[in-house]
Design an enzyme around this catalytic site. Structure first.
Site, PDB file in Angstrom:
ATOM      1  N   LYS A  39      41.646  38.707   3.781  1.00  0.00           N
ATOM      2  CA  LYS A  39      41.197  38.980   2.451  1.00  0.00           C
ATOM      3  C   LYS A  39      39.584  39.789   2.742  1.00  0.00           C
ATOM      4  CE  LYS A  39      40.795  33.572   1.075  1.00  0.00           C
ATOM      5  NZ  LYS A  39      40.034  32.979   1.430  1.00  0.00           N
ATOM      6  N   GLY A  40      39.164  40.329   4.178  1.00  0.00           N
ATOM      7  CA  GLY A  40      38.348  40.750   4.333  1.00  0.00           C
ATOM      8  C   GLY A  40      38.280  42.117   3.482  1.00  0.00           C
ATOM      9  N   GLU A  95      42.422  48.422   6.354  1.00  0.00           N
ATOM     10  CA  GLU A  95      41.185  46.603   6.800  1.00  0.00           C
ATOM     11  C   GLU A  95      39.977  47.050   7.099  1.00  0.00           C
ATOM     12  OE1 GLU A  95      41.911  44.473   8.241  1.00  0.00           O
ATOM     13  OE2 GLU A  95      42.821  43.469   9.378  1.00  0.00           O
ATOM     14  N   ASP A  99      39.096  45.212  15.322  1.00  0.00           N
ATOM     15  CA  ASP A  99      37.679  43.999  16.793  1.00  0.00           C
ATOM     16  C   ASP A  99      38.810  43.633  17.717  1.00  0.00           C
ATOM     17  OD1 ASP A  99      36.289  41.569  17.472  1.00  0.00           O
ATOM     18  OD2 ASP A  99      35.421  41.508  15.782  1.00  0.00           O
ATOM     19  N   LYS A 127      35.590  48.621  16.371  1.00  0.00           N
ATOM     20  CA  LYS A 127      34.535  47.813  17.411  1.00  0.00           C
ATOM     21  C   LYS A 127      35.229  48.151  18.572  1.00  0.00           C
ATOM     22  CE  LYS A 127      32.290  43.225  15.529  1.00  0.00           C
ATOM     23  NZ  LYS A 127      32.111  41.943  15.809  1.00  0.00           N
ATOM     24  N   VAL A 149      29.089  40.979  12.400  1.00  0.00           N
ATOM     25  CA  VAL A 149      28.676  41.596  10.652  1.00  0.00           C
ATOM     26  C   VAL A 149      29.088  40.876   9.793  1.00  0.00           C
ATOM     27  CG1 VAL A 149      28.001  43.835  12.034  1.00  0.00           C
ATOM     28  CG2 VAL A 149      30.284  43.440  11.049  1.00  0.00           C
ATOM     29  N   ASP A 155      33.264  38.142   6.116  1.00  0.00           N
ATOM     30  CA  ASP A 155      32.237  36.053   5.930  1.00  0.00           C
ATOM     31  C   ASP A 155      31.836  35.869   7.437  1.00  0.00           C
ATOM     32  OD1 ASP A 155      35.076  35.973   6.770  1.00  0.00           O
ATOM     33  OD2 ASP A 155      34.788  33.730   6.416  1.00  0.00           O
ATOM     34  N   ARG A 161      31.183  37.442   1.654  1.00  0.00           N
ATOM     35  CA  ARG A 161      31.391  38.533   1.863  1.00  0.00           C
ATOM     36  C   ARG A 161      30.902  39.981   0.673  1.00  0.00           C
ATOM     37  NH1 ARG A 161      36.550  37.753   4.081  1.00  0.00           N
ATOM     38  NH2 ARG A 161      37.678  35.252   4.096  1.00  0.00           N
TER      39      ARG A 161
HETATM   40  C1  PRP Z   1      39.385  39.669  10.081  1.00  0.00           C
HETATM   41  C2  PRP Z   1      39.817  41.021   9.749  1.00  0.00           C
HETATM   42  C3  PRP Z   1      40.842  41.707  10.884  1.00  0.00           C
HETATM   43  C4  PRP Z   1      40.706  41.074  11.689  1.00  0.00           C
HETATM   44  C5  PRP Z   1      40.228  41.748  12.909  1.00  0.00           C
HETATM   45  O1  PRP Z   1      40.684  38.609   9.295  1.00  0.00           O
HETATM   46  O2  PRP Z   1      39.536  41.010   8.589  1.00  0.00           O
HETATM   47  O3  PRP Z   1      42.421  40.987   9.919  1.00  0.00           O
HETATM   48  O4  PRP Z   1      40.126  39.568  11.435  1.00  0.00           O
HETATM   49  O5  PRP Z   1      40.277  41.377  13.979  1.00  0.00           O
HETATM   50  P1  PRP Z   1      41.462  41.191  15.229  1.00  0.00           P
HETATM   51  O6  PRP Z   1      40.843  42.860  14.892  1.00  0.00           O
HETATM   52  O7  PRP Z   1      40.800  40.581  16.482  1.00  0.00           O
HETATM   53  O8  PRP Z   1      42.847  41.038  14.986  1.00  0.00           O
HETATM   54  P2  PRP Z   1      40.106  37.217   9.335  1.00  0.00           P
HETATM   55  O9  PRP Z   1      40.782  36.239  10.530  1.00  0.00           O
HETATM   56  O10 PRP Z   1      38.326  36.704   9.986  1.00  0.00           O
HETATM   57  O11 PRP Z   1      40.252  37.266   7.855  1.00  0.00           O
HETATM   58  P3  PRP Z   1      39.572  37.479   6.688  1.00  0.00           P
HETATM   59  O12 PRP Z   1      40.302  38.565   6.984  1.00  0.00           O
HETATM   60  O13 PRP Z   1      40.046  36.096   5.206  1.00  0.00           O
HETATM   61  O14 PRP Z   1      37.980  37.547   6.679  1.00  0.00           O
END
Ligand code: PRP
Length: 173
Positions: A39-40, A95, A99, A127, A149, A155, A161
């Site tokens: 959802k991010g 995205e 991370d 990051k 963050v 979130d 969010r």
């Molecule tokens: C977060 C972000 C990316 C992912 C990045 O999503 O939106 O999709 O993590 O992390 P990575 O590089 O370690 O794979 P999250 O799984 O928190 O879901 P969300 O977007 O619904 O908050």
């Protein structure tokens, strides 16, 4: 607890304008399919798509990676797949943050099997110090330190969010 904004609303807006200009230049004369990763990416996709002059279509995927301790062979679950066939299409994955790189590396692997004409990645935040798997990112808004963050789509357990800026966050003791 929140920090003062790490990245302000105004800085986000400016970075999106700059990124949209670069994307428009790269895809001149083409159509583009934007794929938001739920959802991010919701606010970033909404704002980036409106800053673009390139004609776009929009689709979404949702992924579950079972946290960041997973390795590349770990569980990657596509909770929601694309509705649109990407074969022969210019695809830009959108995205909020890269991370470990796990989510994107698996998504890219999956999408490549569907033979898009091109496949690129845009992220608001990067990051690099958290990276576990190398991923080629084509458009980056901001490189940030290895801190947790929230805001502008990001979130903590589904909260925060809707902050209009990005802030570092540490849970109260
Ligand atoms: C977060 C972000 C990316 C992912 C990045 O999503 O939106 O999709 O993590 O992390 P990575 O590089 O370690 O794979 P999250 O799984 O928190 O879901 P969300 O977007 O619904 O908050």
């Amino acid at each position: 607890m929140f920090s003062e904004p790490l990245i302000s609303q105004q800085e986000i807006e400016q970075a999106i304008v700059t990124m949209a200009q670069a994307i428009d230049a790269d895809y001149a004369g083409e159509n583009l399919l934007l794929v938001g990763v739920l959802k991010g990416s919701l606010y970033f996709l909404a704002d980036l798509s409106r800053a673009l002059k390139t004609p776009v279509e929009i689709d979404f995927v949702q992924v579950s990676t079972y946290g960041q301790q997973q390795t590349s062979s770990g569980v990657f679950k596509l909770v929601k797949d694309l509705d649109i066939n990407i074969e022969g299409r210019h695809v830009l994955i959108v995205e909020d943050i890269v991370d470990s790189g796990l989510t994107l590396s698996r998504l890219v692997e999956l999408f490549q099997t569907r033979r898009p004409k091109s496949l690129r990645i845009a992220t608001l935040l990067n990051k690099p110090k958290a990276r576990k798997i190398d991923v080629q990112i084509d458009y980056v808004g901001f490189e940030i330190p290895n801190q947790f963050v929230v805001g502008y789509g990001l979130d903590d357990s589904e909260r925060f969010r809707n902050l209009p800026h990005i802030a570092t966050f540490s849970k109260p003791e």
